[in-house]
Design a protein around this motif. Structure first.
Motif, PDB file in Angstrom:
ATOM      1  N   ARG A 147     -10.832 -30.614 -49.880  1.00 13.38           N
ATOM      2  CA  ARG A 147      -9.551 -31.216 -50.243  1.00 13.38           C
ATOM      3  C   ARG A 147      -9.104 -32.222 -49.178  1.00 13.38           C
ATOM      4  O   ARG A 147      -8.570 -33.282 -49.494  1.00 13.38           O
ATOM      5  CB  ARG A 147      -8.492 -30.134 -50.416  1.00 13.38           C
ATOM      6  CG  ARG A 147      -7.153 -30.687 -50.866  1.00 13.38           C
ATOM      7  CD  ARG A 147      -6.203 -29.598 -51.194  1.00 13.38           C
ATOM      8  NE  ARG A 147      -6.613 -29.038 -52.481  1.00 13.38           N
ATOM      9  CZ  ARG A 147      -6.166 -27.901 -52.962  1.00 13.38           C
ATOM     10  NH1 ARG A 147      -5.314 -27.177 -52.289  1.00 13.38           N
ATOM     11  NH2 ARG A 147      -6.561 -27.468 -54.133  1.00 13.38           N
ATOM     12  N   ASP A 148      -9.341 -31.911 -47.894  1.00 13.41           N
ATOM     13  CA  ASP A 148      -9.000 -32.837 -46.819  1.00 13.41           C
ATOM     14  C   ASP A 148      -9.856 -34.097 -46.886  1.00 13.41           C
ATOM     15  O   ASP A 148      -9.370 -35.201 -46.638  1.00 13.41           O
ATOM     16  CB  ASP A 148      -9.162 -32.181 -45.450  1.00 13.41           C
ATOM     17  CG  ASP A 148      -8.128 -31.104 -45.194  1.00 13.41           C
ATOM     18  OD1 ASP A 148      -7.066 -31.126 -45.847  1.00 13.41           O
ATOM     19  OD2 ASP A 148      -8.386 -30.240 -44.337  1.00 13.41           O
ATOM     20  N   GLN A 181     -11.128 -35.407 -49.609  1.00 12.38           N
ATOM     21  CA  GLN A 181     -10.608 -36.184 -50.734  1.00 12.38           C
ATOM     22  C   GLN A 181      -9.310 -36.883 -50.363  1.00 12.38           C
ATOM     23  O   GLN A 181      -9.077 -38.035 -50.742  1.00 12.38           O
ATOM     24  CB  GLN A 181     -10.406 -35.272 -51.936  1.00 12.38           C
ATOM     25  CG  GLN A 181     -11.708 -34.751 -52.501  1.00 12.38           C
ATOM     26  CD  GLN A 181     -11.514 -33.640 -53.513  1.00 12.38           C
ATOM     27  OE1 GLN A 181     -10.425 -33.092 -53.660  1.00 12.38           O
ATOM     28  NE2 GLN A 181     -12.588 -33.294 -54.213  1.00 12.38           N
ATOM     29  N   SER A 182      -8.472 -36.221 -49.592  1.00 17.51           N
ATOM     30  CA  SER A 182      -7.218 -36.815 -49.145  1.00 17.51           C
ATOM     31  C   SER A 182      -7.480 -38.003 -48.221  1.00 17.51           C
ATOM     32  O   SER A 182      -6.817 -39.039 -48.339  1.00 17.51           O
ATOM     33  CB  SER A 182      -6.371 -35.768 -48.417  1.00 17.51           C
ATOM     34  OG  SER A 182      -5.233 -36.323 -47.881  1.00 17.51           O
ATOM     35  N   SER A 228     -11.839 -29.035 -44.920  1.00 17.91           N
ATOM     36  CA  SER A 228     -12.012 -28.642 -46.320  1.00 17.91           C
ATOM     37  C   SER A 228     -12.343 -29.851 -47.200  1.00 17.91           C
ATOM     38  O   SER A 228     -12.120 -30.999 -46.818  1.00 17.91           O
ATOM     39  CB  SER A 228     -10.734 -27.973 -46.829  1.00 17.91           C
ATOM     40  OG  SER A 228      -9.712 -28.923 -46.955  1.00 17.91           O
TER      41      SER A 228
END
Length: 57
Positions: free
Chosen positions: A46-47, A49-50, A44
């Motif tokens: 979000r992953d 960005q993490s 994802s």
């Protein structure tokens, strides 16, 4: 030095965070944006960005 099964498992988890090869991630990070990276590594946005946050000190 001997390692237990638990230690070996923990090291393997550290190597493949989010099932992404960090060497490949680092090479493509400067070339691709977050959406392209998420499609490339099948994770994802979000992953992605993490992972980028973890790479920056």
């Amino acid at each position: 030095m001997r390692q237990s099964h638990k230690e070996t498992f923990a090291q393997e988890l550290n190597r493949k965070l989010f099932s992404v090869d960090f060497h490949d991630f680092l090479e493509k990070e400067s070339q691709l944006n977050d959406i392209e990276m998420s499609r490339e590594f099948h994770i994802s946005v979000r992953d992605v960005q993490s992972l980028r946050k973890r790479l920056k000190p």
